[in-house]
Design an enzyme around this catalytic site. Structure first.
Site, PDB file in Angstrom:
ATOM      1  N   LYS A  83      51.349  71.993  64.682  1.00  0.00           N
ATOM      2  CA  LYS A  83      50.441  72.698  64.047  1.00  0.00           C
ATOM      3  C   LYS A  83      50.679  73.865  63.481  1.00  0.00           C
ATOM      4  CE  LYS A  83      45.468  72.473  64.433  1.00  0.00           C
ATOM      5  NZ  LYS A  83      44.295  72.872  65.617  1.00  0.00           N
TER       6      LYS A  83
HETATM    7  O1  G3P Z   1      40.130  72.449  64.842  1.00  0.00           O
HETATM    8  C1  G3P Z   1      40.111  73.443  64.757  1.00  0.00           C
HETATM    9  C2  G3P Z   1      38.933  74.009  65.492  1.00  0.00           C
HETATM   10  O2  G3P Z   1      39.445  73.912  66.813  1.00  0.00           O
HETATM   11  C3  G3P Z   1      38.330  75.228  65.153  1.00  0.00           C
HETATM   12  O3  G3P Z   1      37.091  75.277  65.676  1.00  0.00           O
HETATM   13  O4  G3P Z   1      34.658  75.963  66.078  1.00  0.00           O
HETATM   14  O5  G3P Z   1      36.781  77.316  66.505  1.00  0.00           O
HETATM   15  O6  G3P Z   1      35.832  77.008  64.203  1.00  0.00           O
HETATM   16  P1  G3P Z   1      36.031  76.367  65.684  1.00  0.00           P
END
Ligand code: G3P
Length: 215
Positions: A83
């Site tokens: 990533k």
């Molecule tokens: O895959 C990306 C994710 O982990 C981010 O999620 O909820 O932190 O925006 P969030």
């Protein structure tokens, strides 16, 4: 549509993998930090549970550092996907890694223009963050539509991972729009199962059966 689990929690991964629901896993520094465990140990353990792409994120922000970390992480298992954040250095690192045959998941994608740059650089996965767009009153799903259109117009070898999923409707909408993959937090995966009419229906079936044969 493939389901990835968006977590570094090994127990959750085992739990849903046993149901055949996990085609891959995505992690990020925040998710790994939450587990309070050694990064490489976690990634190695996940690779033993799931036979599919496992995203591990680089922490460096310069090209050389990203490439070095990516090559080290790639050694852990053949299913590791690196990533890389959507920055100029990230794009350059992606180009270098793609030429070396290392698969990159370009993360922190918030616009179709960024997605296009990631595709041009050779990313094998792109991760539009829909929940974080919704958070600032921009439509995350409109980004998924745009990225789907772009991919359908050309023959880039790349899959869309809908990321930053916050609720079951995000998963359903991503599927309806033809996203290749949804990466789902365990809490949202749990919610996908639920419908009150299923619970009531099952209760009624069992009650009717037991009443009929009690006589
Ligand atoms: O895959 C990306 C994710 O982990 C981010 O999620 O909820 O932190 O925006 P969030």
């Amino acid at each position: 549509m493939k389901f990835f689990l968006d977590t570094a929690n090994v127990e959750s991964i085992k739990y849903f993998a046993d149901m055949g629901l996990v085609d891959g896993v995505t992690t990020n520094p925040s998710l790994v930090a939450k587990e309070g465990r050694n990064f490489e140990d976690v990634i190695r353990e996940i690779s033993e549970i799931v036979d599919g792409p496992i995203s591990a994120e680089v922490l460096s922000t310069d090209v050389d550092g990203m490439v070095r970390e990516a090559l080290e992480l790639s050694e852990i298992h053949e299913n590791i996907v690196i990533k890389v954040p959507m920055t100029k250095d990230g794009i350059k690192a992606t180009h270098i890694l793609a030429n070396k045959g290392v698969k990159v998941n370009m993360t922190l994608i918030f616009s179709p223009a960024q997605a296009l740059l990631a595709l041009k650089a050779g990313a094998r996965f792109i991760s539009p963050f829909i929940g974080r767009l919704d958070d600032i009153s921009c439509s995350g799903m409109e980004l998924v539509v745009a990225v789907r259109d772009i991919l359908d117009n050309y023959d880039f070898e790349c899959e869309i991972i809908v990321a930053s999923i916050r609720h079951p409707l995000h998963v359903v909408e991503a599927a309806r729009l033809g996203a290749d993959i949804a990466t789902i937090p365990p809490s949202v995966m749990e919610k996908l199962f639920n419908h009150p009419l299923t619970d009531v229906g099952l209760e009624r079936f069992l009650k009717d059966w037991s009443n009929a044969f009690k006589k």
